[in-house]
Design a protein around this motif. Structure first.
Motif: not given
Length: 428
Positions: A219-237
């Motif tokens: 799950f988190h690996e996919r979030l990381r990949a999507l953020c990288d692909q689209y230029g968004a930041l991944l924030i871990f709370d």
């Protein structure tokens, strides 16, 4: 009439709702809140003199237990030097260095006074550096109470049946996109539709405000990949999971490096604190080096810094997290076995020093799994244990916490008490 009842009636005359955070009010389980007088190790003592084995731990910060001698000594020494200065102190730097040693991805930090302030700052920073407005969060996820994040929120909002809040402008809520925790495809669909407008994805790496729900594999690996692909930041709370599930937090446990991390709870040792951290290139965008505004009168409070530093130093003891995880496992396995002996549908989740209890057949992986659990049965379980001297969070939607002060005897006593309560819940 109990002393707690008198204290609650008095509080209601001057404090909104009689409490200073809504989940404390017992609305999710019925009855009136218990007023506490003191804590010691794994125990709380109320104003009527009753003792409880405590699995709330001030909602997570007290990983060493109540009134740890080293932490209280550090607090007393710091307080004797002055409660606040409104100027830099070396204690801020020392705590920041300790955090960075454990979380190397946090090259720079900014201390604030609460987890809410930390997430507000992280979102402002993400929007500033990307030039975008939209944020992806997850249903049941709670990141404090910034206006734009009170959409399908967890914690107190979920407990009280208020997934959104009056007073939140529709224009702000429109910038918040909601996905399904542990469903990476739901995030992918949002990016496919709004990818060029999404500044960040903010996530509790282990959901802790719709009870405790760990991430599924990938799950988190996919979030990381999507953020990288689209230029968004991944924030871990990591306000809850930071130094609770592992020495380096959930990001170390799962091997994921977010762009920004928010912290709180444990880094203040029980005193009010929060922090946001990440790579220097991002963090240097905050004033005074950059244009992004953030400020706070009590940020980096010297007493809170001392408490946090004393706490983090003790977490580096050899075997600390292994022992903590063993205590949690003994508790959750013991409770599950007791429930099974009485034919009660019951599931547990656990990660590091946190756990979740659900009156439902497992597994519990998604928000809808949490919502199908029997909240009324939890209510009966909560009050049954409370009467036997065990204090759980007064909500079916909050994680529980074990501290280093909990002994095997405390765990055994808790399971024995639960056995009595399960026997009463075995009927319809």
């Amino acid at each position: 009439m109990t002393a707690s009842h008198r204290a609650f009636m008095r509080a209601r005359s001057v404090i909104a709702g009689g409490v200073n955070s809504p989940v404390r009010a017992f609305k999710g389980v019925g009855g009136e809140p218990i007023f506490m007088q003191r804590g010691e190790g794994a125990y709380l003592f109320d104003v009527d003199g009753r003792r409880y084995i405590d699995y709330v731990g001030a909602w997570g910060p007290l990983i060493l237990g109540h009134a740890d001698a080293d932490v209280t000594r550090a607090v007393a020494d710091a307080a004797a030097r002055g409660l606040a200065f409104g100027a830099p102190t070396e204690g801020e730097t020392e705590l920041a260095l300790e955090v960075r040693a454990l979380m190397p991805g946090l090259e720079r930090l900014r201390f604030v006074s609460s987890g809410t302030e930390a997430t507000m700052t992280a979102l402002r920073l993400a929007r500033a550096v990307t030039g975008r407005d939209k944020v992806v969060k997850f249903e049941g996820g709670y990141h404090g109470h910034p206006d734009s994040l009170l959409v399908k929120a967890g914690s107190g909002a979920l407990t009280l049946g208020v997934p959104t809040s009056p007073g939140v402008p529709a224009a702000l809520a429109a910038h918040t996109l909601v996905a399904r925790f542990n469903d990476a495809d739901s995030v992918g669909a949002l990016f496919a539709q709004h990818g060029n407008d999404i500044a960040a994805v903010i996530v509790e790496p282990v959901a802790g405000n719709m009870n405790c729900v760990p991430p599924v594999a990938g799950f988190h690996e996919r979030l990381r990949a999507l953020c990288d692909q689209y230029g968004a930041l991944l924030i871990f709370d990591e306000v809850m999971t930071g130094f609770r599930v592992a020495a380096g937090g959930a990001q170390a446990l799962f091997g994921i490096r977010p762009d920004l991390t928010t912290l709180g709870k444990i880094i203040g040792g029980g005193l009010p604190v929060g922090a946001v951290g990440g790579p220097a290139a991002l963090m240097d965008q905050l004033l005074p080096d950059g244009p992004v505004f953030q400020a706070g009168t009590n940020s980096g409070n010297p007493v809170a810094m001392a408490a946090g530093l004393a706490t983090l130093k003790k977490l580096k003891a050899p075997g600390f997290y292994e022992t903590l995880s063993q205590r949690v496992a003994a508790l959750t396995v013991g409770l599950s076995e007791a429930a099974a002996r009485h034919g009660v549908a019951f599931t547990t989740n656990a990660v590091g020093g946190m756990f979740g209890l659900f009156f439902a057949e497992g597994p519990v992986r998604y928000y809808d799994d949490v919502m199908r659990a029997d909240a009324d049965r939890f209510r009966r379980f909560f009050h049954g244990l409370l009467g036997l001297g065990v204090y759980l969070a007064p909500s079916a939607y909050e994680a529980g916490f074990v501290s280093a002060a909990h002994t095997p005897a405390d765990i055994s006593a808790t399971v024995a008490a639960a056995e009595q309560v399960f026997s009463r819940l075995s009927g319809p």
